[in-house]
Design an enzyme around this catalytic site. Structure first.
Site, PDB file in Angstrom:
ATOM      1  N   SER A 164      31.348 -17.647 -50.671  1.00  0.00           N
ATOM      2  CA  SER A 164      31.483 -16.469 -49.808  1.00  0.00           C
ATOM      3  C   SER A 164      32.937 -16.019 -49.808  1.00  0.00           C
ATOM      4  CB  SER A 164      31.062 -16.786 -48.376  1.00  0.00           C
ATOM      5  OG  SER A 164      31.429 -15.734 -47.487  1.00  0.00           O
ATOM      6  N   TYR A 202      31.376 -21.942 -40.862  1.00  0.00           N
ATOM      7  CA  TYR A 202      30.867 -21.329 -42.080  1.00  0.00           C
ATOM      8  C   TYR A 202      31.969 -21.215 -43.130  1.00  0.00           C
ATOM      9  CZ  TYR A 202      28.631 -17.855 -45.116  1.00  0.00           C
ATOM     10  OH  TYR A 202      28.106 -17.179 -46.190  1.00  0.00           O
TER      11      TYR A 202
END
Length: 247
Positions: free
Chosen positions: A142, A156
């Site tokens: 990501s 995350y």
């Protein structure tokens, strides 16, 4: 099974190759399955809770669907081992755990680490045991591994940054065998997890060079290139595809 020694244009760039996609039933994963299958690869993909979607995708593409819980390390290792010698491994399975770290459930964070970090590592190592020279290991990370623009992303982002170190290290470890290891880092992509018409779209688009979400097919295109013969000299690298989110 032969590795990538040249361009196999006849029948698709991945004709005759064996690929496993961990987390392939929906969104970015499904787009990757479709693209690899269209390029001629024999594709197996895993799913956890989306059985109907997995069965439809398998029927559409000719791929094989296999139920596997990416939170279970031993199940992931077994699935990779049972898939036989792989030319391409793509690890797409991932979850989010967002919110104030002072209030987050520790069990939720631990599950995130098992799926987002532990599973990719063990899958890559197991695949490399029998992967031929020229094999490809590709992990979906990501843009938040590089940039954290909003609060509530700590756990995350931690997991996605961990993939960067993993890829750099495994690229060194597997390089002598001609196996490449790369991370693809999407920004806002139109999926169930981050829909293009979702409540955060205006905030995200405001900091992007391209004022829109990307498509799962965009990410699949980058994965396909990394899996193919033209990317044989690319390894240990982060490939950001985010519309300028982190520019």
């Amino acid at each position: 099974m032969a590795g990538f020694q040249g361009d196999s244009r006849q029948g698709g760039s991945l004709h005759g190759k064996s690929a496993l996609v961990l987390g392939g039933s929906r969104g970015i994963g499904a787009a990757i399955v479709r693209r690899l299958a269209a390029e001629g690869a024999a594709v197996t993909f895993t799913y956890a809770g989306s059985r109907d979607a997995a069965e439809r995708l398998a029927a559409e593409t000719g791929a094989t669907a296999a139920m596997t819980d990416s939170a279970d390390r031993d199940a992931v290792i077994a699935r990779v081992r049972e898939s036989g010698p792989l030319d391409v491994l793509v690890v797409n399975a991932g979850v989010g755990a967002f919110g104030d770290p002072l209030e987050q459930d520790p069990d939720e964070v631990d599950r995130l680490v098992r799926i987002n970090v532990t599973a990719p590592y063990h899958a890559a190592v197991e695949a490399a045991r029998r992967m031929p020279e020229g094999g490809r290991i590709i992990v979906i990370g990501s843009v938040n591994g590089d940039r954290i623009p909003f609060p509530g992303l700590s756990a995350y982002a931690m997991s996605k940054s961990a993939l960067q170190g993993m890829a750099r290290g495994l690229a060194r470890d597997f390089g002598p065998r001609g196996i490449t290891v790369n991370v693809v880092q999407p920004g806002p992509i139109d999926t169930d997890m981050n829909p293009a018409d979702g409540p955060m779209k205006d905030v995200m688009h405001a900091v992007m060079a391209l004022k829109r979400h990307g498509r799962p097919e965009d990410v699949a295109g980058m994965v396909n290139w990394l899996a193919g013969p033209e990317a044989g000299f690319v390894t240990g690298a982060m490939h950001t595809i985010d519309g300028g989110f982190g520019a």
